[in-house]
Design a protein around this motif. Structure first.
Motif, PDB file in Angstrom:
ATOM      1  N   GLU A 109     -36.792  44.586  -7.665  1.00  0.00           N
ATOM      2  CA  GLU A 109     -36.892  45.669  -6.785  1.00  0.00           C
ATOM      3  C   GLU A 109     -38.066  46.482  -6.748  1.00  0.00           C
ATOM      4  OE1 GLU A 109     -33.214  48.214  -7.424  1.00  0.00           O
ATOM      5  OE2 GLU A 109     -32.205  46.035  -7.746  1.00  0.00           O
ATOM      6  N   GLY A 110     -39.009  45.917  -7.511  1.00  0.00           N
ATOM      7  CA  GLY A 110     -40.421  46.593  -7.392  1.00  0.00           C
ATOM      8  C   GLY A 110     -40.385  47.815  -8.300  1.00  0.00           C
ATOM      9  N   ALA A 111     -39.579  47.851  -9.320  1.00  0.00           N
ATOM     10  CA  ALA A 111     -39.676  49.192 -10.142  1.00  0.00           C
ATOM     11  C   ALA A 111     -40.660  49.200 -11.185  1.00  0.00           C
ATOM     12  CB  ALA A 111     -38.281  49.619 -10.432  1.00  0.00           C
ATOM     13  N   THR A 112     -41.171  50.245 -11.488  1.00  0.00           N
ATOM     14  CA  THR A 112     -42.422  50.379 -12.485  1.00  0.00           C
ATOM     15  C   THR A 112     -42.075  51.087 -13.924  1.00  0.00           C
ATOM     16  OG1 THR A 112     -43.087  52.800 -11.707  1.00  0.00           O
ATOM     17  CG2 THR A 112     -44.080  50.564 -10.591  1.00  0.00           C
ATOM     18  N   PHE A 113     -42.658  50.441 -14.868  1.00  0.00           N
ATOM     19  CA  PHE A 113     -42.569  50.919 -16.224  1.00  0.00           C
ATOM     20  C   PHE A 113     -43.730  51.460 -16.802  1.00  0.00           C
ATOM     21  CE2 PHE A 113     -39.221  47.443 -17.658  1.00  0.00           C
ATOM     22  CZ  PHE A 113     -38.324  47.828 -16.760  1.00  0.00           C
ATOM     23  N   PHE A 114     -43.616  52.559 -17.610  1.00  0.00           N
ATOM     24  CA  PHE A 114     -44.476  53.039 -18.476  1.00  0.00           C
ATOM     25  C   PHE A 114     -44.095  52.972 -19.930  1.00  0.00           C
ATOM     26  CE2 PHE A 114     -47.508  55.953 -20.551  1.00  0.00           C
ATOM     27  CZ  PHE A 114     -48.715  55.941 -19.547  1.00  0.00           C
ATOM     28  N   PHE A 115     -44.901  52.592 -20.682  1.00  0.00           N
ATOM     29  CA  PHE A 115     -44.733  52.513 -22.091  1.00  0.00           C
ATOM     30  C   PHE A 115     -45.566  53.631 -22.956  1.00  0.00           C
ATOM     31  CE2 PHE A 115     -43.926  47.523 -21.626  1.00  0.00           C
ATOM     32  CZ  PHE A 115     -42.622  47.803 -21.205  1.00  0.00           C
ATOM     33  N   LEU A 116     -44.731  54.180 -23.632  1.00  0.00           N
ATOM     34  CA  LEU A 116     -45.562  55.439 -24.646  1.00  0.00           C
ATOM     35  C   LEU A 116     -45.019  55.017 -25.883  1.00  0.00           C
ATOM     36  CD1 LEU A 116     -47.311  57.973 -24.964  1.00  0.00           C
ATOM     37  CD2 LEU A 116     -45.153  59.208 -24.228  1.00  0.00           C
ATOM     38  N   GLY A 117     -45.602  54.717 -26.903  1.00  0.00           N
ATOM     39  CA  GLY A 117     -45.419  54.526 -28.305  1.00  0.00           C
ATOM     40  C   GLY A 117     -45.944  53.462 -29.077  1.00  0.00           C
ATOM     41  N   ALA A 118     -45.826  53.390 -30.443  1.00  0.00           N
ATOM     42  CA  ALA A 118     -46.401  52.436 -31.384  1.00  0.00           C
ATOM     43  C   ALA A 118     -47.963  52.750 -31.517  1.00  0.00           C
ATOM     44  CB  ALA A 118     -46.364  50.966 -30.856  1.00  0.00           C
ATOM     45  N   THR A 119     -48.692  51.913 -31.997  1.00  0.00           N
ATOM     46  CA  THR A 119     -50.269  51.884 -32.302  1.00  0.00           C
ATOM     47  C   THR A 119     -50.781  51.395 -30.952  1.00  0.00           C
ATOM     48  OG1 THR A 119     -50.473  49.717 -32.940  1.00  0.00           O
ATOM     49  CG2 THR A 119     -49.835  51.545 -34.764  1.00  0.00           C
ATOM     50  N   GLN A 120     -52.023  51.739 -30.940  1.00  0.00           N
ATOM     51  CA  GLN A 120     -52.644  51.410 -29.434  1.00  0.00           C
ATOM     52  C   GLN A 120     -52.736  49.692 -29.490  1.00  0.00           C
ATOM     53  OE1 GLN A 120     -53.546  53.131 -27.145  1.00  0.00           O
ATOM     54  NE2 GLN A 120     -54.239  51.570 -25.709  1.00  0.00           N
ATOM     55  N   GLU A 121     -52.887  48.874 -30.384  1.00  0.00           N
ATOM     56  CA  GLU A 121     -52.848  47.603 -30.735  1.00  0.00           C
ATOM     57  C   GLU A 121     -51.481  47.260 -30.455  1.00  0.00           C
ATOM     58  OE1 GLU A 121     -53.813  43.875 -33.763  1.00  0.00           O
ATOM     59  OE2 GLU A 121     -53.847  45.892 -34.456  1.00  0.00           O
ATOM     60  N   GLY A 122     -50.445  47.825 -30.756  1.00  0.00           N
ATOM     61  CA  GLY A 122     -49.319  47.534 -30.718  1.00  0.00           C
ATOM     62  C   GLY A 122     -48.524  47.689 -29.119  1.00  0.00           C
TER      63      GLY A 122
END
Length: 252
Positions: A109-122
């Motif tokens: 459906e063309g939906a988008t995600f944003f991920f916020l969390g963990a370390t920068q490498e993770g």
């Protein structure tokens, strides 16, 4: 949002949904919310540790009750509902499963995600792995979860600017719930917020899921102790007996 039945399990209102239904609810709400610039749908999860924390700490309980939906991220909650509630929960809605259900729908459906969390490498590895597994999934952005107070407004502006349909926040309980409480009304560019605990450690490959038989038996906590004994042994030793008592006495 469609009307979703909720029952009391261990003292918290838990949504009667399975993983497919939960993903569908989130995607439908997010897509319907595009361009409306209003408060996002707030979805969180509860397991035995959360039940114990909420019963022991009124501030944490109030943080969880701010959510629009609380899903059962623990097999014991499902089993307790089958014995003690008039309407049983259909299955465990583990965030580590839900993110894949949602990703499959998001691709279509063309939906988008944003991920916020963990370390920068993770978080970089988590985003890379999800993109590899779901080539058509659109990840609007990602950032580590170590947000200083003076950076918070900038992070909120960054997220609003890319307008993700679903924002997955993995900072651990109760840090992620406090973050949402401070910023829920400010995240007007977001369709749905889903707090996610240690999700990104699994998506990045840092941690592995328990064998399926342990998940089905409600023993994933034991596997996690095996993986991280120093951090988790005392936590589960103190919260599991309390959670069992809550499930037996505060489920209806």
């Amino acid at each position: 949002m469609k009307d979703i039945q909720q029952i009391t399990v261990g003292g918290l209102p838990i949504a009667v949904e399975d993983c497919d239904g939960a993903a569908r609810t989130m995607l439908d709400f997010a897509i319907a919310s595009r361009g409306r610039e209003h408060r996002p749908l707030y979805v969180t999860s509860a397991n035995g540790q959360v039940l114990s924390m909420c019963a022991s700490n009124e501030e944490i309980r109030s943080l969880f009750l701010k959510a629009d939906l609380i899903h059962a991220d623990g097999t014991p909650l499902v089993k307790a509902s089958r014995f003690l509630a008039r309407q049983p929960l259909p299955e465990r809605v583990a965030t580590t499963d839900l993110v894949h259900n949602a990703a499959r729908l998001a691709q279509q459906e063309g939906a988008t995600f944003f991920f916020l969390g963990a370390t920068q490498e993770g978080i970089e590895r988590a985003a890379e792995n999800m993109t590899r597994q779901y080539p058509k999934l659109r990840i609007a952005g990602y950032r580590n979860g170590y947000v200083k107070p003076e950076e918070e407004a900038e992070v909120i502006a960054e997220i609003n600017a890319v307008k993700p349909d679903i924002l997955w926040i993995g900072m651990g309980v109760p840090l992620e719930q406090r973050f949402v409480a401070r910023n829920l009304d400010k995240l007007t560019g977001v369709g749905v917020i889903k707090t996610s605990g240690g999700l990104f450690d699994f998506l990045s490959g840092k941690n592995a899921r328990a064998p399926q038989w342990m998940q089905d038996a409600g023993l994933e906590w034991a596997y996690r102790i095996y993986q991280e004994p120093g951090r988790l042994f005392w936590r589960y030793l103190t919260t599991n007996p309390h959670a069992l008592w809550l499930l037996l006495t505060r489920t209806r």
